[in-house]
Design an enzyme around this catalytic site. Structure first.
Site, PDB file in Angstrom:
ATOM      1  N   ASN A 238       5.258   0.486  -4.596  1.00 22.69           N
ATOM      2  CA  ASN A 238       5.382   1.697  -5.430  1.00 22.69           C
ATOM      3  C   ASN A 238       6.456   2.677  -4.982  1.00 22.69           C
ATOM      4  OD1 ASN A 238       3.812   2.370  -3.241  1.00 22.69           O
ATOM      5  ND2 ASN A 238       2.363   3.614  -4.393  1.00 22.69           N
TER       6      ASN A 238
ATOM      7  N   ARG B 292       9.672   5.121   6.245  1.00 23.09           N
ATOM      8  CA  ARG B 292       8.602   5.857   6.927  1.00 23.09           C
ATOM      9  C   ARG B 292       8.014   5.055   8.087  1.00 23.09           C
ATOM     10  NH1 ARG B 292       3.958   8.452   3.088  1.00 23.09           N
ATOM     11  NH2 ARG B 292       2.787   6.592   3.585  1.00 23.09           N
TER      12      ARG B 292
ATOM     13  N   LYS C 107       7.946  -6.742   6.072  1.00 20.44           N
ATOM     14  CA  LYS C 107       7.640  -7.574   4.909  1.00 20.44           C
ATOM     15  C   LYS C 107       7.423  -6.670   3.697  1.00 20.44           C
ATOM     16  CE  LYS C 107       4.108  -8.961   2.980  1.00 20.44           C
ATOM     17  NZ  LYS C 107       4.694  -8.750   1.639  1.00 20.44           N
TER      18      LYS C 107
ATOM     19  N   ALA D 196       6.882  -5.666  -0.319  1.00 24.79           N
ATOM     20  CA  ALA D 196       6.078  -6.269  -1.387  1.00 24.79           C
ATOM     21  C   ALA D 196       6.950  -7.246  -2.179  1.00 24.79           C
ATOM     22  CB  ALA D 196       5.548  -5.173  -2.303  1.00 24.79           C
TER      23      ALA D 196
ATOM     24  N   GLU E 287      -2.218   2.890   6.032  1.00 23.93           N
ATOM     25  CA  GLU E 287      -2.095   3.888   4.961  1.00 23.93           C
ATOM     26  C   GLU E 287      -2.626   3.216   3.707  1.00 23.93           C
ATOM     27  OE1 GLU E 287      -1.201   6.941   5.208  1.00 23.93           O
ATOM     28  OE2 GLU E 287      -0.177   7.060   7.135  1.00 23.93           O
ATOM     29  N   LEU E 288      -3.845   3.599   3.323  1.00 22.69           N
ATOM     30  CA  LEU E 288      -4.538   2.827   2.282  1.00 22.69           C
ATOM     31  C   LEU E 288      -4.678   3.629   0.984  1.00 22.69           C
ATOM     32  CD1 LEU E 288      -7.136   1.186   4.700  1.00 22.69           C
ATOM     33  CD2 LEU E 288      -4.877   0.357   4.024  1.00 22.69           C
TER      34      LEU E 288
ATOM     35  N   CYS F  25      -0.366   6.615  -4.137  1.00 26.49           N
ATOM     36  CA  CYS F  25      -1.641   6.767  -3.440  1.00 26.49           C
ATOM     37  C   CYS F  25      -2.066   8.237  -3.466  1.00 26.49           C
ATOM     38  CB  CYS F  25      -1.516   6.283  -2.003  1.00 26.49           C
ATOM     39  SG  CYS F  25      -0.150   7.069  -1.161  1.00 26.49           S
TER      40      CYS F  25
ATOM     41  N   GLU G 122      -9.194   3.771  -7.948  1.00 31.67           N
ATOM     42  CA  GLU G 122      -7.826   4.263  -8.077  1.00 31.67           C
ATOM     43  C   GLU G 122      -7.292   3.815  -9.426  1.00 31.67           C
ATOM     44  OE1 GLU G 122      -5.634   2.561  -4.754  1.00 31.67           O
ATOM     45  OE2 GLU G 122      -4.583   4.450  -4.526  1.00 31.67           O
TER      46      GLU G 122
ATOM     47  N   SER H 148       4.140  15.426  -0.055  1.00 27.69           N
ATOM     48  CA  SER H 148       4.868  14.524   0.848  1.00 27.69           C
ATOM     49  C   SER H 148       6.092  15.194   1.455  1.00 27.69           C
ATOM     50  CB  SER H 148       5.314  13.277   0.093  1.00 27.69           C
ATOM     51  OG  SER H 148       4.182  12.636  -0.438  1.00 27.69           O
TER      52      SER H 148
HETATM   53  P1  NAD Z   1      -1.439  -4.394  -1.873  1.00 24.82           P
HETATM   54  O1  NAD Z   1      -2.485  -4.141  -0.871  1.00 24.82           O
HETATM   55  O2  NAD Z   1      -1.684  -5.389  -2.935  1.00 24.82           O
HETATM   56  O3  NAD Z   1      -0.097  -4.883  -1.165  1.00 24.82           O
HETATM   57  C1  NAD Z   1       0.525  -4.141  -0.129  1.00 24.82           C
HETATM   58  C2  NAD Z   1       1.368  -5.077   0.688  1.00 24.82           C
HETATM   59  O4  NAD Z   1       0.525  -6.023   1.321  1.00 24.82           O
HETATM   60  C3  NAD Z   1       2.397  -5.883  -0.087  1.00 24.82           C
HETATM   61  O5  NAD Z   1       3.543  -6.074   0.716  1.00 24.82           O
HETATM   62  C4  NAD Z   1       1.689  -7.205  -0.276  1.00 24.82           C
HETATM   63  O6  NAD Z   1       2.600  -8.286  -0.437  1.00 24.82           O
HETATM   64  C5  NAD Z   1       0.962  -7.332   1.026  1.00 24.82           C
HETATM   65  N1  NAD Z   1      -0.209  -8.193   1.018  1.00 24.82           N
HETATM   66  C6  NAD Z   1      -1.068  -8.465   0.008  1.00 24.82           C
HETATM   67  N2  NAD Z   1      -2.028  -9.309   0.432  1.00 24.82           N
HETATM   68  C7  NAD Z   1      -1.768  -9.565   1.734  1.00 24.82           C
HETATM   69  C8  NAD Z   1      -2.417 -10.357   2.734  1.00 24.82           C
HETATM   70  N3  NAD Z   1      -3.514 -11.066   2.489  1.00 24.82           N
HETATM   71  N4  NAD Z   1      -1.880 -10.373   3.976  1.00 24.82           N
HETATM   72  C9  NAD Z   1      -0.773  -9.664   4.268  1.00 24.82           C
HETATM   73  N5  NAD Z   1      -0.123  -8.917   3.358  1.00 24.82           N
HETATM   74  C10 NAD Z   1      -0.622  -8.851   2.109  1.00 24.82           C
HETATM   75  O7  NAD Z   1      -1.037  -2.983  -2.459  1.00 24.82           O
HETATM   76  P2  NAD Z   1       0.052  -2.653  -3.567  1.00 24.82           P
HETATM   77  O8  NAD Z   1      -0.495  -3.030  -4.890  1.00 24.82           O
HETATM   78  O9  NAD Z   1       1.392  -3.202  -3.171  1.00 24.82           O
HETATM   79  O10 NAD Z   1       0.161  -1.077  -3.416  1.00 24.82           O
HETATM   80  C11 NAD Z   1      -0.709  -0.217  -4.010  1.00 24.82           C
HETATM   81  C12 NAD Z   1      -1.737   0.278  -3.019  1.00 24.82           C
HETATM   82  O11 NAD Z   1      -1.062   0.861  -1.913  1.00 24.82           O
HETATM   83  C13 NAD Z   1      -2.624   1.359  -3.567  1.00 24.82           C
HETATM   84  O12 NAD Z   1      -3.942   1.161  -3.161  1.00 24.82           O
HETATM   85  C14 NAD Z   1      -2.057   2.621  -2.940  1.00 24.82           C
HETATM   86  O13 NAD Z   1      -2.970   3.678  -2.854  1.00 24.82           O
HETATM   87  C15 NAD Z   1      -1.624   2.135  -1.626  1.00 24.82           C
HETATM   88  N6  NAD Z   1      -0.610   3.021  -1.055  1.00 24.82           N
HETATM   89  C16 NAD Z   1      -0.988   3.823  -0.014  1.00 24.82           C
HETATM   90  C17 NAD Z   1      -0.076   4.695   0.522  1.00 24.82           C
HETATM   91  C18 NAD Z   1      -0.469   5.579   1.652  1.00 24.82           C
HETATM   92  O14 NAD Z   1       0.419   6.070   2.337  1.00 24.82           O
HETATM   93  N7  NAD Z   1      -1.740   5.823   1.908  1.00 24.82           N
HETATM   94  C19 NAD Z   1       1.230   4.756   0.022  1.00 24.82           C
HETATM   95  C20 NAD Z   1       1.574   3.914  -1.041  1.00 24.82           C
HETATM   96  C21 NAD Z   1       0.630   3.032  -1.568  1.00 24.82           C
END
Ligand code: NAD
Length: 489
Positions: A160, A168, A183, A185, A259-260, A293, A390, A450
């Site tokens: 996103n 960061r 790595k 996305a 960071e979830l 997020c 979310e 932010s």
């Molecule tokens: P996601 O968890 O699907 O993917 C995040 C990353 O993890 C990607 O690079 C993806 O390829 C990787 N990934 C997915 N499955 C994996 C696995 N089994 N093992 C290792 N890596 C894996 O999330 P998303 O859809 O890319 O992003 C959206 C989410 O991220 C939302 O929940 C959002 O709130 C969160 N987010 C949090 C913050 C924060 O700072 N708290 C910032 C941005 C986004």
């Protein structure tokens, strides 16, 4: 696609970056990166295998001793050069983000500024890590507290904010003296590839940053996370994936930063300045097409102003222009993929079935690309899924409340605790909200919090650790305490 877009895309590296060399994935496998506004393939890039992952970790391990021994000032200067290069390439980076992620160009330019700031901030933090020296309480010895880079790190970023989520993590890690495997996305890897090319241009030694692009995140990541040579995992993404990675990290008691997800409440009290609240709501909800997020997920509005608030935000939402983010005047781009559209549709359907009123929007948009209408729902009932999950889309859900206790109860009624927004003109009430809300960050009469200089992070299941601020570099440092004799005997 315009000539400028084609030229830019053709200039982005399409390979893995391992040990200072751009190289194809094992077996020459590739993955397609698409434009969410049209569905068209933008670029085919290397699709890493687990063996490529091991090679990237090997490179980070080999490069670590020399990088850790590089003077902090020198590390900071490379980051500062990278900051300058990002500024110089601002238009290219912004366009690339818009193409692969969909956000309007004006917002992508904003992300280049925000994301770039982590490079400048941590270029300044690198030489300031310091340590402590002092007498122990008994006076029998001298205590030295020193800081040391944790070692090779694995950094996983979401789609996103393709630039800012990478800088960061990368900037504080490098500032601290760590080497990394990044790595990005699989949906938005191009921005990271371009950024890492700029790091190379800034003079970063081979192996300090390595990049893996892959469609097999789980298979490639697990062996890296379980490898005892890895010393740190930093992940930004969804809470379910974060939980799974924490389980993998537990085996080696690996240091982690997480960071979830979030489920931000946006509270509007009866003493709020409604003009400010409406402006803040637009930023907190619709920035990044709702895919942040930090996006406000639940608008908790005092019953006496709820109708007026709904009327005003609806008027603003109806004025949005939807389209491909590269088009002049577009304020709402596509969602990242069809899954995101389906999720918004399901959540809106559930809220309506439970009694909410549809003020505007409420449908997916037919045709090419993955668009969903900006939507306002009022009178959303407690128990609706949209208040629990979310949304990650342009849907503004309003829930009326009766008094401050009610507002606090609703706001804290979530497993998440990333950010909260509060609108009130009362100083005392604002202070009470600082005390009472279970949140890692708070916007008081402001809709975006932010900042590279701030400790970004959440409470509860929104994560572990902080990124940015004075805290950010400490995620990549470990403390050593040494006791020495009293030099005076
Ligand atoms: P996601 O968890 O699907 O993917 C995040 C990353 O993890 C990607 O690079 C993806 O390829 C990787 N990934 C997915 N499955 C994996 C696995 N089994 N093992 C290792 N890596 C894996 O999330 P998303 O859809 O890319 O992003 C959206 C989410 O991220 C939302 O929940 C959002 O709130 C969160 N987010 C949090 C913050 C924060 O700072 N708290 C910032 C941005 C986004």
């Amino acid at each position: 696609m315009s000539d400028r877009e084609s030229e830019l895309l053709a200039s982005v590296p399409d390979r893995l970056f391992i040990g200072g060399t751009w190289r194809p994935a094992e077996g020459g496998r590739t993955l397609a990166v698409r434009d969410p506004a049209t569905g068209a393939v933008l670029r085919e890039i290397a699709d890493a295998s687990p063996a490529d992952g091991t090679a990237a970790l090997d490179a980070a391990v080999d490069a670590f001793p020399a990088w850790a021994a590089t003077p902090a000032r020198e590390r900071g200067e490379i980051l500062r050069r990278a900051f300058d290069l990002v500024q110089a390439r601002k238009e290219d980076i912004a366009l690339l983000m818009t193409l692969e992620m969909g956000k309007p160009l004006a917002e992508a330019r904003g992300e280049v500024v925000y994301g770039g700031e982590f490079l400048r901030w941590f270029s300044e933090e690198a030489p300031r890590v310091g340590g402590r020296y002092g007498a122990n309480p008994e006076g029998t010895g001298r205590m030295i507290v020193s800081q040391h880079p944790v070692g090779p790190c694995y950094l996983i970023t979401p789609w996103n904010f393709p630039l800012a989520m990478a800088t960061r993590k990368i900037a504080p890690a490098l500032a601290a003296g760590c080497t990394v495997v990044v790595k990005p996305a699989e949906l938005t890897p191009l921005t990271t590839l371009l950024f890492v090319q700029l790091l190379e241009e800034a003079g970063l030694p081979a192996g300090v940053v390595n990049v893996l692009t892959t469609s097999a995140s789980g298979e490639v990541s697990e062996p890296i996370i379980r490898d005892p040579r890895l010393r740190k995992l930093s992940f930004t993404g969804s809470t379910p994936v974060g939980r799974r990675l924490l389980e993998q990290a537990a085996g080696g008691v690996l240091r982690t930063s997480m960071e979830l997800g979030g489920n931000a409440p946006f509270l509007v009290f009866d003493d709020a300045d409604l003009d400010k609240a409406v402006d803040g709501a637009m930023a907190a909800k619709f920035r990044n097409i709702g895919q942040a997020c930090t996006a406000a997920n639940r608008f908790l509005v005092h019953r006496s102003v709820a109708d007026e608030f709904a009327r005003r935000v609806t008027e603003r939402v109806k004025a949005f222009r939807i389209g491909r983010g590269t088009e002049e005047g577009v304020t709402i781009g596509p969602l990242i993929d069809q899954r995101a559209v389906d999720k918004a549709s399901t959540l809106v359907g559930d809220a309506l079935a439970k009694g909410a009123t549809l003020e505007t929007g409420g449908s997916a948009i037919e045709g090419a690309g993955t668009f969903y209408e900006p939507t306002v729902l009022s009178g959303v009932a407690e128990g609706s899924d949209i208040l629990r999950e979310e949304i990650f889309g342009p849907v503004l859900a309003i829930v009326p409340f009766d008094d401050e206790d009610d507002a606090v109860r609703l706001a804290n009624d979530t497993e998440y605790g990333l950010v909260s927004y509060v609108y009130t003109e009362s100083l005392a009430r604002g202070q009470r909200m600082i005390e009472r809300l279970e949140t890692g960050m708070m916007g008081l009469n402001i809709g975006v919090v932010s900042n590279a200089a701030a400790p970004f992070g959440g409470w509860k299941q929104s994560g572990l650790g902080r990124e940015g601020g004075a805290e950010g570099i400490h995620e990549y440092l470990q403390t050593k305490y040494t006791l020495t004799q009293n030099p005076f005997g």
